[in-house]
Design a protein around this motif. Structure first.
Motif, PDB file in Angstrom:
ATOM      1  N   VAL A   1      11.241  -5.859  10.256  1.00 55.37           N
ATOM      2  CA  VAL A   1      10.785  -6.411   8.975  1.00 55.37           C
ATOM      3  C   VAL A   1       9.263  -6.437   8.935  1.00 55.37           C
ATOM      4  O   VAL A   1       8.652  -6.073   7.927  1.00 55.37           O
ATOM      5  CB  VAL A   1      11.373  -7.822   8.739  1.00 55.37           C
ATOM      6  CG1 VAL A   1      10.694  -8.514   7.576  1.00 55.37           C
ATOM      7  CG2 VAL A   1      12.874  -7.731   8.497  1.00 55.37           C
ATOM      8  N   GLU A   2       8.635  -6.832  10.037  1.00 51.11           N
ATOM      9  CA  GLU A   2       7.167  -6.873  10.084  1.00 51.11           C
ATOM     10  C   GLU A   2       6.579  -5.469   9.919  1.00 51.11           C
ATOM     11  O   GLU A   2       5.583  -5.282   9.226  1.00 51.11           O
ATOM     12  CB  GLU A   2       6.688  -7.508  11.387  1.00 51.11           C
ATOM     13  CG  GLU A   2       6.909  -8.997  11.455  1.00 51.11           C
ATOM     14  CD  GLU A   2       6.245  -9.754  10.322  1.00 51.11           C
ATOM     15  OE1 GLU A   2       5.084  -9.461   9.982  1.00 51.11           O
ATOM     16  OE2 GLU A   2       6.912 -10.646   9.756  1.00 51.11           O
ATOM     17  N   ALA A   3       7.189  -4.476  10.554  1.00 52.89           N
ATOM     18  CA  ALA A   3       6.720  -3.090  10.412  1.00 52.89           C
ATOM     19  C   ALA A   3       6.850  -2.633   8.965  1.00 52.89           C
ATOM     20  O   ALA A   3       5.950  -1.966   8.427  1.00 52.89           O
ATOM     21  CB  ALA A   3       7.502  -2.167  11.347  1.00 52.89           C
ATOM     22  N   LEU A   4       7.956  -3.001   8.327  1.00 55.55           N
ATOM     23  CA  LEU A   4       8.134  -2.643   6.920  1.00 55.55           C
ATOM     24  C   LEU A   4       7.115  -3.350   6.037  1.00 55.55           C
ATOM     25  O   LEU A   4       6.602  -2.767   5.076  1.00 55.55           O
ATOM     26  CB  LEU A   4       9.545  -2.989   6.451  1.00 55.55           C
ATOM     27  CG  LEU A   4      10.651  -2.056   6.930  1.00 55.55           C
ATOM     28  CD1 LEU A   4      12.007  -2.606   6.524  1.00 55.55           C
ATOM     29  CD2 LEU A   4      10.454  -0.656   6.367  1.00 55.55           C
ATOM     30  N   LYS A   5       6.795  -4.595   6.361  1.00 52.79           N
ATOM     31  CA  LYS A   5       5.790  -5.327   5.578  1.00 52.79           C
ATOM     32  C   LYS A   5       4.432  -4.626   5.671  1.00 52.79           C
ATOM     33  O   LYS A   5       3.733  -4.486   4.666  1.00 52.79           O
ATOM     34  CB  LYS A   5       5.655  -6.766   6.074  1.00 52.79           C
ATOM     35  CG  LYS A   5       6.761  -7.668   5.628  1.00 52.79           C
ATOM     36  CD  LYS A   5       6.526  -9.089   6.126  1.00 52.79           C
ATOM     37  CE  LYS A   5       7.642 -10.008   5.700  1.00 52.79           C
ATOM     38  NZ  LYS A   5       7.427 -11.394   6.161  1.00 52.79           N
ATOM     39  N   ARG A   6       4.072  -4.187   6.887  1.00 50.22           N
ATOM     40  CA  ARG A   6       2.789  -3.486   7.053  1.00 50.22           C
ATOM     41  C   ARG A   6       2.783  -2.187   6.250  1.00 50.22           C
ATOM     42  O   ARG A   6       1.818  -1.882   5.548  1.00 50.22           O
ATOM     43  CB  ARG A   6       2.517  -3.202   8.526  1.00 50.22           C
ATOM     44  CG  ARG A   6       2.000  -4.397   9.293  1.00 50.22           C
ATOM     45  CD  ARG A   6       1.491  -4.008  10.667  1.00 50.22           C
ATOM     46  NE  ARG A   6       2.529  -3.408  11.493  1.00 50.22           N
ATOM     47  CZ  ARG A   6       3.418  -4.090  12.206  1.00 50.22           C
ATOM     48  NH1 ARG A   6       3.408  -5.395  12.173  1.00 50.22           N
ATOM     49  NH2 ARG A   6       4.313  -3.461  12.938  1.00 50.22           N
ATOM     50  N   ALA A   7       3.881  -1.417   6.364  1.00 46.45           N
ATOM     51  CA  ALA A   7       3.969  -0.149   5.623  1.00 46.45           C
ATOM     52  C   ALA A   7       3.913  -0.422   4.124  1.00 46.45           C
ATOM     53  O   ALA A   7       3.238   0.301   3.382  1.00 46.45           O
ATOM     54  CB  ALA A   7       5.265   0.578   5.988  1.00 46.45           C
ATOM     55  N   ARG A   8       4.575  -1.488   3.706  1.00 49.02           N
ATOM     56  CA  ARG A   8       4.586  -1.866   2.293  1.00 49.02           C
ATOM     57  C   ARG A   8       3.182  -2.183   1.800  1.00 49.02           C
ATOM     58  O   ARG A   8       2.755  -1.724   0.736  1.00 49.02           O
ATOM     59  CB  ARG A   8       5.510  -3.071   2.119  1.00 49.02           C
ATOM     60  CG  ARG A   8       5.597  -3.612   0.729  1.00 49.02           C
ATOM     61  CD  ARG A   8       6.613  -4.769   0.707  1.00 49.02           C
ATOM     62  NE  ARG A   8       6.682  -5.352  -0.609  1.00 49.02           N
ATOM     63  CZ  ARG A   8       6.196  -6.543  -0.915  1.00 49.02           C
ATOM     64  NH1 ARG A   8       5.613  -7.288   0.010  1.00 49.02           N
ATOM     65  NH2 ARG A   8       6.300  -7.005  -2.142  1.00 49.02           N
ATOM     66  N   ASP A   9       2.446  -2.963   2.579  1.00 48.35           N
ATOM     67  CA  ASP A   9       1.078  -3.318   2.190  1.00 48.35           C
ATOM     68  C   ASP A   9       0.183  -2.087   2.092  1.00 48.35           C
ATOM     69  O   ASP A   9      -0.615  -1.954   1.165  1.00 48.35           O
ATOM     70  CB  ASP A   9       0.490  -4.320   3.187  1.00 48.35           C
ATOM     71  CG  ASP A   9       1.140  -5.689   3.088  1.00 48.35           C
ATOM     72  OD1 ASP A   9       1.795  -5.970   2.059  1.00 48.35           O
ATOM     73  OD2 ASP A   9       1.007  -6.465   4.053  1.00 48.35           O
ATOM     74  N   GLU A  10       0.321  -1.185   3.077  1.00 52.63           N
ATOM     75  CA  GLU A  10      -0.487   0.040   3.058  1.00 52.63           C
ATOM     76  C   GLU A  10      -0.140   0.901   1.844  1.00 52.63           C
ATOM     77  O   GLU A  10      -1.031   1.444   1.175  1.00 52.63           O
ATOM     78  CB  GLU A  10      -0.261   0.830   4.346  1.00 52.63           C
ATOM     79  CG  GLU A  10      -0.829   0.146   5.574  1.00 52.63           C
ATOM     80  CD  GLU A  10      -0.361   0.783   6.874  1.00 52.63           C
ATOM     81  OE1 GLU A  10       0.319   1.836   6.840  1.00 52.63           O
ATOM     82  OE2 GLU A  10      -0.680   0.208   7.939  1.00 52.63           O
ATOM     83  N   LEU A  11       1.145   1.031   1.566  1.00 53.22           N
ATOM     84  CA  LEU A  11       1.568   1.845   0.436  1.00 53.22           C
ATOM     85  C   LEU A  11       1.164   1.237  -0.898  1.00 53.22           C
ATOM     86  O   LEU A  11       0.835   1.961  -1.840  1.00 53.22           O
ATOM     87  CB  LEU A  11       3.081   2.055   0.464  1.00 53.22           C
ATOM     88  CG  LEU A  11       3.569   3.029   1.520  1.00 53.22           C
ATOM     89  CD1 LEU A  11       5.087   2.978   1.614  1.00 53.22           C
ATOM     90  CD2 LEU A  11       3.091   4.442   1.216  1.00 53.22           C
ATOM     91  N   ARG A  12       1.173  -0.084  -0.965  1.00 52.63           N
ATOM     92  CA  ARG A  12       0.779  -0.748  -2.211  1.00 52.63           C
ATOM     93  C   ARG A  12      -0.639  -0.326  -2.605  1.00 52.63           C
ATOM     94  O   ARG A  12      -0.912  -0.031  -3.764  1.00 52.63           O
ATOM     95  CB  ARG A  12       0.854  -2.262  -2.060  1.00 52.63           C
ATOM     96  CG  ARG A  12       0.554  -2.999  -3.343  1.00 52.63           C
ATOM     97  CD  ARG A  12       0.441  -4.490  -3.161  1.00 52.63           C
ATOM     98  NE  ARG A  12       1.164  -4.972  -2.006  1.00 52.63           N
ATOM     99  CZ  ARG A  12       1.986  -6.008  -1.994  1.00 52.63           C
ATOM    100  NH1 ARG A  12       2.188  -6.679  -3.093  1.00 52.63           N
ATOM    101  NH2 ARG A  12       2.597  -6.397  -0.908  1.00 52.63           N
ATOM    102  N   VAL A  13      -1.527  -0.260  -1.629  1.00 50.36           N
ATOM    103  CA  VAL A  13      -2.908   0.153  -1.900  1.00 50.36           C
ATOM    104  C   VAL A  13      -2.939   1.614  -2.335  1.00 50.36           C
ATOM    105  O   VAL A  13      -3.594   1.978  -3.319  1.00 50.36           O
ATOM    106  CB  VAL A  13      -3.792  -0.062  -0.644  1.00 50.36           C
ATOM    107  CG1 VAL A  13      -5.161   0.559  -0.834  1.00 50.36           C
ATOM    108  CG2 VAL A  13      -3.911  -1.551  -0.340  1.00 50.36           C
ATOM    109  N   GLN A  14      -2.206   2.453  -1.582  1.00 55.08           N
ATOM    110  CA  GLN A  14      -2.220   3.886  -1.897  1.00 55.08           C
ATOM    111  C   GLN A  14      -1.551   4.189  -3.235  1.00 55.08           C
ATOM    112  O   GLN A  14      -1.963   5.096  -3.948  1.00 55.08           O
ATOM    113  CB  GLN A  14      -1.526   4.672  -0.784  1.00 55.08           C
ATOM    114  CG  GLN A  14      -2.290   4.632   0.518  1.00 55.08           C
ATOM    115  CD  GLN A  14      -1.546   5.313   1.651  1.00 55.08           C
ATOM    116  OE1 GLN A  14      -0.474   5.863   1.460  1.00 55.08           O
ATOM    117  NE2 GLN A  14      -2.131   5.251   2.837  1.00 55.08           N
ATOM    118  N   ILE A  15      -0.548   3.419  -3.577  1.00 56.25           N
ATOM    119  CA  ILE A  15       0.210   3.695  -4.802  1.00 56.25           C
ATOM    120  C   ILE A  15      -0.624   3.435  -6.046  1.00 56.25           C
ATOM    121  O   ILE A  15      -0.370   4.022  -7.105  1.00 56.25           O
ATOM    122  CB  ILE A  15       1.531   2.893  -4.815  1.00 56.25           C
ATOM    123  CG1 ILE A  15       2.587   3.616  -5.627  1.00 56.25           C
ATOM    124  CG2 ILE A  15       1.340   1.512  -5.394  1.00 56.25           C
ATOM    125  CD1 ILE A  15       3.156   4.808  -4.981  1.00 56.25           C
TER     126      ILE A  15
END
Length: 87
Positions: free
Chosen positions: A12-26
């Motif tokens: 879940v923590e790994a997904l949260k990090r990926a989510r945060d990174e993608l939010r910026v890129q998106i």
């Protein structure tokens, strides 16, 4: 926490990090990526809510299992003491 719980929490923590990174890129992404993001965000919120519910529901059974385990460990410890005295 159990190994399964720790592993799940790590994922879940790994997904949260990926989510945060993608939010910026998106923010700079294409409309197609934005649509996929929106659909995935919906699923994320569903899963997050279910995980919270499961976590709350698991608290009491885990407490009970821990209590039962402590009782069994105490009984084993007492049996070891009796064995030592018998020797």
């Amino acid at each position: 926490m159990s190994d399964l719980g720790e592993k799940l929490e790590g994922e879940v923590e790994a997904l949260k990090r990926a989510r945060d990174e993608l939010r910026v890129q998106i923010q700079l992404g294409k409309a197609e990526a934005r649509d996929l993001w929106d659909k995935t965000e919906h699923r994320w919120h569903e899963v997050e809510a279910k995980l919270k519910l499961v976590s709350r529901e698991a608290e009491e059974p885990l407490r009970e299992a821990g209590s039962a385990a402590r009782e069994v460990l105490h009984e084993i410890g007492e049996a070891y003491k009796r064995i030592r005295r018998a020797l």
